[in-house]
Design a protein around this motif. Sequence first.
Motif: not given
Length: 370
Positions: A3-7
């Motif tokens: 699972q990939l999250e970006t900020f």
Amino acid sequence: MYQLETFILDIPTIRPHKMSVATMQKQTLVLVKITSAEGIVGWGEATTIGGLSYGEESPESIKTNLDMYFAPSLTSISGEMNIAQITQMLNKNIIGNRFAKCAVQTALFDIWGKKLGLPVSELLGGRMRDSLPVLWVLASGDTDKDIAEAKQMIDSGRHNIFKLKIGSKAVEEDVAHAVAIKKALGRDVSIRVDVNRAWSKMQCIKGIQALQDGGIDLIEQPCAIFDTELLKYLTDRFDVAIMADEAVMAPQNAYTLAKNRCADVFAVKIEQAGGLVEACDIGKIATFAGIDLYGGTMLEGAVGTIASAHVFSTFESLAYGTELFAPLLLTEEILKTPLAYENFELKVPKGAGLGIEPDEEKISALTRHS
Ligand code: MUC
Ligand code: MG
């Protein structure tokens, strides 16, 4: 499955950072958090400089491409694909996007390191050193301010090598600035300049001759990225070391530069290379070609900086040290324990993975929400 999250984080700098391509009052970090099926979290970074004025990817395009294209690819992975196989799959499905690819690969190395209980440096073949020399970049735009800043860095044991950002003023003015700083700091302090591709052929000849005569040790990317013929001409013509920076991108074009001996030194940047493995490949290409190495930065925050440190720690020789100073240019800390800068060097962590602990509350508080 991952699972990939970006900020995206906007962090003010401690002072304006003036380069020929942009003046930075803040740095925009792009952070990537990947969670594996078993719940192990890895971090990566895809930060660039000055929006689109330095690289081909902007913070916003990096985030969009990660969210829209990389994330579904990573979610769809089933079974036991390793980092090499995932990298191959991403390279097949996604053209370019080296900064985003580097962030994803970094996070995967962080996960793998944590899983195996090894620092990333050991997964890359093994470190040659536990700490790296780090220079400071003087870029206030004012000669006296730069001299005072350098003296303070030397006195406090933080940095004793300096790089100057030039190329935005007339050649004579830039040369006078660099030579004045060299004179003020003395023979034992190495001064290098980064022209960030601002000079024409005639400006290069005039400027580099004067800088060489003034005791400057290294000339970084004096001319346009694709003018590799001029880079080679300057390398052949001058005794002072010529370094390719922006011109060194993926291993394939590093190979062409090395084959044609277009530089004395390569600045290796993990994001320009497109990943940690690719940065190591560039290190090897340079070594085989007899080209010296320098550990470069895209002015990343702590995550990209320490990923770079793991890579540079594996280089057999790092003749020109590194410029992994950028977390010190930022006004906010995003790690629970800050990176260790001591005695003019940065320590390479010995903990599993990247060996850092991002402060998620701090990251969330600094995240851009529009
Ligand atoms: C560059 O071209 O080297 C690295 C240090 C710095 O001040 O700017 C970057 C980019
Ligand atoms: Mg440079």
